[in-house]
Design a protein around this motif. Structure first.
Motif, PDB file in Angstrom:
ATOM      1  N   TRP A   1      45.664  38.138  52.415  1.00  0.00           N
ATOM      2  CA  TRP A   1      45.694  36.973  51.800  1.00  0.00           C
ATOM      3  C   TRP A   1      45.508  35.740  52.669  1.00  0.00           C
ATOM      4  N   HIS A   2      45.719  35.722  53.405  1.00  0.00           N
ATOM      5  CA  HIS A   2      45.440  34.626  54.497  1.00  0.00           C
ATOM      6  C   HIS A   2      43.841  34.821  55.092  1.00  0.00           C
ATOM      7  N   SER A   3      43.396  36.094  55.057  1.00  0.00           N
ATOM      8  CA  SER A   3      42.080  36.206  55.448  1.00  0.00           C
ATOM      9  C   SER A   3      41.009  36.033  54.111  1.00  0.00           C
ATOM     10  N   LEU A   4      41.643  36.343  53.002  1.00  0.00           N
ATOM     11  CA  LEU A   4      40.740  35.910  51.884  1.00  0.00           C
ATOM     12  C   LEU A   4      40.523  34.269  51.725  1.00  0.00           C
ATOM     13  N   LYS A   5      41.770  33.470  52.052  1.00  0.00           N
ATOM     14  CA  LYS A   5      41.558  32.147  51.878  1.00  0.00           C
ATOM     15  C   LYS A   5      40.532  31.500  52.835  1.00  0.00           C
ATOM     16  N   ARG A   6      40.593  32.345  54.029  1.00  0.00           N
ATOM     17  CA  ARG A   6      39.409  31.825  55.225  1.00  0.00           C
ATOM     18  C   ARG A   6      37.870  32.260  54.716  1.00  0.00           C
ATOM     19  N   ALA A   7      38.035  33.412  54.051  1.00  0.00           N
ATOM     20  CA  ALA A   7      36.553  34.050  53.490  1.00  0.00           C
ATOM     21  C   ALA A   7      36.104  32.956  52.325  1.00  0.00           C
ATOM     22  N   TYR A   8      36.797  32.626  51.294  1.00  0.00           N
ATOM     23  CA  TYR A   8      36.369  32.037  50.202  1.00  0.00           C
ATOM     24  C   TYR A   8      37.494  30.722  50.072  1.00  0.00           C
TER      25      TYR A   8
ATOM     26  N   PHE B   1      43.726  31.242  45.896  1.00  0.00           N
ATOM     27  CA  PHE B   1      44.398  32.728  45.932  1.00  0.00           C
ATOM     28  C   PHE B   1      45.839  32.506  45.905  1.00  0.00           C
ATOM     29  N   VAL B   2      46.799  33.274  45.127  1.00  0.00           N
ATOM     30  CA  VAL B   2      48.141  33.104  45.282  1.00  0.00           C
ATOM     31  C   VAL B   2      48.620  34.410  45.437  1.00  0.00           C
ATOM     32  N   MET B   3      50.057  34.574  45.837  1.00  0.00           N
ATOM     33  CA  MET B   3      50.308  35.989  46.313  1.00  0.00           C
ATOM     34  C   MET B   3      51.755  36.151  45.789  1.00  0.00           C
ATOM     35  N   LEU B   4      51.958  37.489  45.222  1.00  0.00           N
ATOM     36  CA  LEU B   4      53.326  38.073  44.896  1.00  0.00           C
ATOM     37  C   LEU B   4      53.484  39.050  46.077  1.00  0.00           C
ATOM     38  N   HIS B   5      54.910  38.806  46.876  1.00  0.00           N
ATOM     39  CA  HIS B   5      54.824  39.563  48.143  1.00  0.00           C
ATOM     40  C   HIS B   5      56.406  40.307  48.271  1.00  0.00           C
ATOM     41  N   GLN B   6      56.207  41.335  48.597  1.00  0.00           N
ATOM     42  CA  GLN B   6      57.544  42.082  48.937  1.00  0.00           C
ATOM     43  C   GLN B   6      57.455  42.855  50.277  1.00  0.00           C
ATOM     44  N   SER B   7      58.466  42.534  51.025  1.00  0.00           N
ATOM     45  CA  SER B   7      58.259  43.152  52.280  1.00  0.00           C
ATOM     46  C   SER B   7      58.498  44.600  52.373  1.00  0.00           C
ATOM     47  N   SER B   8      57.565  45.261  53.102  1.00  0.00           N
ATOM     48  CA  SER B   8      57.827  46.700  53.213  1.00  0.00           C
ATOM     49  C   SER B   8      57.476  47.725  51.835  1.00  0.00           C
TER      50      SER B   8
ATOM     51  N   SER C   1      48.067  27.250  41.802  1.00  0.00           N
ATOM     52  CA  SER C   1      46.821  27.854  41.079  1.00  0.00           C
ATOM     53  C   SER C   1      45.894  26.407  41.166  1.00  0.00           C
ATOM     54  N   GLY C   2      44.619  27.018  40.812  1.00  0.00           N
ATOM     55  CA  GLY C   2      43.624  26.215  40.578  1.00  0.00           C
ATOM     56  C   GLY C   2      42.765  26.450  39.666  1.00  0.00           C
ATOM     57  N   SER C   3      41.358  25.907  39.583  1.00  0.00           N
ATOM     58  CA  SER C   3      40.527  26.137  38.447  1.00  0.00           C
ATOM     59  C   SER C   3      40.040  27.605  38.420  1.00  0.00           C
ATOM     60  N   ARG C   4      39.911  28.304  39.685  1.00  0.00           N
ATOM     61  CA  ARG C   4      39.624  29.595  39.764  1.00  0.00           C
ATOM     62  C   ARG C   4      40.854  30.214  40.657  1.00  0.00           C
ATOM     63  N   THR C   5      41.489  31.179  39.841  1.00  0.00           N
ATOM     64  CA  THR C   5      42.755  31.752  40.539  1.00  0.00           C
ATOM     65  C   THR C   5      42.524  33.221  40.647  1.00  0.00           C
ATOM     66  N   VAL C   6      42.936  33.749  41.902  1.00  0.00           N
ATOM     67  CA  VAL C   6      43.004  35.127  42.168  1.00  0.00           C
ATOM     68  C   VAL C   6      44.566  35.482  42.776  1.00  0.00           C
ATOM     69  N   LEU C   7      44.963  36.396  42.182  1.00  0.00           N
ATOM     70  CA  LEU C   7      46.429  37.177  42.391  1.00  0.00           C
ATOM     71  C   LEU C   7      46.197  38.219  43.400  1.00  0.00           C
ATOM     72  N   VAL C   8      46.972  38.064  44.555  1.00  0.00           N
ATOM     73  CA  VAL C   8      47.118  39.040  45.706  1.00  0.00           C
ATOM     74  C   VAL C   8      48.470  39.547  45.759  1.00  0.00           C
ATOM     75  N   ILE C   9      48.482  40.834  45.732  1.00  0.00           N
ATOM     76  CA  ILE C   9      50.036  41.347  45.484  1.00  0.00           C
ATOM     77  C   ILE C   9      50.230  42.564  46.576  1.00  0.00           C
ATOM     78  N   GLY C  10      51.087  42.563  47.468  1.00  0.00           N
ATOM     79  CA  GLY C  10      51.417  43.331  48.539  1.00  0.00           C
ATOM     80  C   GLY C  10      52.485  43.103  49.395  1.00  0.00           C
ATOM     81  N   ASP C  11      52.519  43.495  50.525  1.00  0.00           N
ATOM     82  CA  ASP C  11      53.492  43.560  51.470  1.00  0.00           C
ATOM     83  C   ASP C  11      53.208  42.607  52.687  1.00  0.00           C
TER      84      ASP C  11
END
Length: 673
Positions: A460-467, A472-479, A443-453
């Motif tokens: 999540w990777h695309s958001l990090k490129r855009a901003y 951006f940190v992520m909670l992940h679970q396959s399928s 996490s950093g000074s401005r943190t956004v949580l992404v949740i998904g598969d």
């Protein structure tokens, strides 16, 4: 060691359920336990042979390993060559690359470790692994390398009773290791790891070390009957779930021990059955049948897809009949003559033959492992489309090396120096505090949580490129969709809200973004979780969906007629190629978001502007957007990032006012594809 016909009959008892299980006959749901039976038989026979030679003082390591090479290698060679030819014809580039690795691992005797790293025994993708069954032979081969040395050391120090105790302790430690792995959520490791499989071979070794077998007819009859019953229960009552338990193999293993303990001299109906000519004949060809049946079952549907799908039981009957015919041919023309030295007499140096075989198969494997050779192979088989297939394979490899990075607790404690850039994954049920440590550590000074598969991971990777200034940190679970739900045996995001609350106590969140590959039965199941997350974080967003192709892109290209050109785009309404109506999905998802108090972001226009869904960026075949059915390539993530960067809702949240004024929302231009 005297020959026992009933042991050959027991081999037949082992091989039949294995073949029928692999063929998909539901009644033999536990047929895989035939491998456990084989392990016990191998441990018994090898130990008996070693003991007789060591006690007589004529044991030789060179003679022992020569016999093992004569027994195992010659029959494997034609199976491996057949598999390599078929793999060239039918496997996709990614599957062929893995096949090439498995070929090399099989000839070197560590196939179990290779497949542990690549696929679970019961996973769907195993259907494209023609040498998957070589894992069990690798376990035996590793046993043959170590056990003669161990036995020689023990015999020099202990008598029979001490030998039995020593082998029993080793077997108990191995079984305890299997239990520990299963209890710690690593059933695949317990299945493939030779160190925790060795107890099954040790069970046979212990029987071989016993002074005598049971000679009394009534007791031998009871033992044999009980043992065969235990094996039968395992074959018909076990299933794929049972295989994931640590102690389940005890049933077939002990059953096999009981059968072997009963003396072959004690004649009874069970002994007569096992020693009958059909059972002995089948047992003698069981090694060849084991080698041949799986590659044939894998490749037959690829060679004859229509017949395999609509031919009723006949394709499987043909596959098993062909496997048996090849096993018989192998036994009489390769295995028996070489073992009896009618072919390759004693003067032939088997170590040199083995080294030559390794060199040949390394050369064959290089066609899938060396990039230039792989390109030549693909172009020879698929023409100009071979270059596109190689591009897709490179994108797949890049994805797994740099994007498919998930911290799931198996790596030990979270270390920011090592695990920054990893998702925080529920896949192997890590403790909640480990997930929270993973999130806070990135996490950093401005943190956004992404949740998904895994599609959410692409987002999540695309958001990090855009901003890039946002953490951006992520909670992940396959399928799994981003919510606490259960479907089938699968539990998704257990105590998700508790994890989010624990994280928010340490790090303030600017937003939560939910992104996943939509599935019809799960559309509405996540509404309660979305609403609960929206109550916690005002800026909660639900993203729409990208197209999901019915077939992986490489598979579809490989199955096109050679003369057919690749399309620039696919009509959005083409249900034969695109699995779902993404416009309808977006409508449903937007209503769910509205009811749950979340904001909805449409993304279907990213890849499907103006009713055309694109597979390539700028219509350049060197820039595919997807590498399989929906996962994004580097080019796909770049395009997605451009869209996310120009989304007004995200701009207002993530960009300073001055920056936001410089970049305005715009409609996706199809000319960019």
């Amino acid at each position: 060691m005297n020959y026992r016909a009933d042991i050959d009959g027991l081999r037949a008892v082992a091989i039949v359920p294995v073949v029928l299980f692999h063929a998909g006959y539901g009644a033999f749901s536990g047929g895989y336990v035939g491998v456990d039976v084989f392990f016990v038989i191998s441990g018994y026979l090898i130990t008996g042979l070693l003991l007789s030679e060591m006690r007589a003082g004529n044991f030789s390591f060179s003679n022992f390993y020569e016999r093992r090479i004569r027994r195992l290698l010659p029959a494997f060679v034609p199976v491996a060559v057949f598999s390599w030819v078929c793999a060239n014809l039918f496997l996709m580039p990614s599957a062929f690359s893995e096949f090439a690795g498995s070929l090399l691992a099989s000839i070197l005797g560590f196939a179990n470790w290779f497949f542990l790293a690549h696929v679970g025994y019961f996973d769907g993708p195993a259907g494209s692994k023609p040498l998957l069954h070589m894992w069990s032979l690798a376990v035996e081969e590793q046993f043959y390398l170590v056990f003669p040395i161990l036995l020689l050391v023990l015999l020099a120090r202990v008598r029979t009773r001490g030998l039995l105790w020593a082998l029993s302790l080793i077997a108990a430690a191995s079984l305890a290791g299997a239990c520990w792995l299963v209890w710690n959520g690593l059933p695949d490791h317990a299945f493939y790891n030779s160190a925790v499989r060795i107890w099954e071979l040790m069970a046979g070794a212990i029987v071989a070390c016993m002074p005598r077998t049971v000679e009394r007819r009534d007791v031998a009859f009871a033992l044999r009957g009980l043992g065969l019953t235990m094996i039968a229960i395992a074959v018909f009552a076990f299933d794929k779930g049972t295989a994931a338990t640590s102690v389940a193999p005890l049933l077939p293993v002990l059953g096999t021990v009981f059968v072997i303990l009963a003396s072959s001299n004690a004649r009874d109906p069970f002994a007569a059955l096992l020693s009958s000519r059909p059972m002995v004949a089948l047992g003698r060809v069981s090694y060849g049948l084991y080698l041949w049946h799986w590659p044939i079952l894998v490749f037959l549907p690829m060679a004859f897809p229509h017949w395999a799908k609509y031919g009723g039981p006949w394709p499987l009957i043909a596959a098993m009949g062909l496997s048996l015919a090849l096993a018989i041919l192998s036994y009489f023309t390769i295995e028996n003559p070489i073992r009896r030295k009618a072919i390759l007499p004693k003067g032939v140096h088997m170590a040199g033959l083995f080294a030559g075989s390794v060199a040949v198969f390394a050369a064959l494997a290089s066609t899938g492992l060396v990039d230039s050779l792989n390109r030549m192979r693909l172009e020879a088989v698929y023409g100009p489309k071979g270059t596109v297939l190689l591009t897709l394979e490179r994108e797949r490899q890049h994805y797994f090396e740099t994007k498919n990075l998930n911290f799931d607790g198996r790596q030990g404690a979270f270390d920011p120096a090592i695990h920054t850039g990893y998702t925080c994954s529920y896949d192997f049920a890590p403790p909640q505090d480990e997930l929270v440590n993973c999130l806070t550590g990135q996490s950093g000074s401005r943190t956004v949580l992404v949740i998904g598969d895994s599609f959410g991971r692409d987002t999540w990777h695309s958001l990090k490129r855009a901003y890039p200034t946002i953490s951006f940190v992520m909670l992940h679970q396959s399928s799994c969709p981003p919510g606490e739900i259960t479907y089938g045996r699968r539990k998704c995001f257990v105590d998700l809200l508790g994890t989010v609350d624990a994280f928010r106590k340490q790090v303030p969140l600017e937003a939560i973004i939910l992104s996943f590959r939509y599935q019809k039965m799960l559309w509405t199941d996540i509404e309660a979780s979305i609403a609960a997350l929206s109550d916690r974080v005002n800026n909660t967003f639900l993203l729409g969906t990208a197209p999901v192709w019915r077939q992986p892109l490489d598979y579809r290209i490989a199955n096109m007629p050679r003369q057919q050109s690749l399309e620039d785009y696919i009509p959005r309404t083409d249900r034969l190629t695109i699995a779902f109506d993404i416009s309808a999905i977006s409508d449903v998802a937007s209503k769910i978001a509205m009811r749950a108090g979340a904001k909805f972001i449409v993304i279907d226009q990213v890849f499907c502007p103006e009713d055309r869904c694109f597979q390539w960026r700028n219509n350049n075949r060197a820039e595919p957007l997807f590498w399989d059915q929906f996962h994004l390539t580097r080019h796909g993530m770049d395009l997605f990032a451009e869209h996310l960067k120009t989304n007004p809702q995200l701009q207002r949240l993530f960009l300073d006012t001055a920056d936001a004024g410089e970049t305005t929302s715009r409609k996706v231009d199809p000319a960019r594809f």
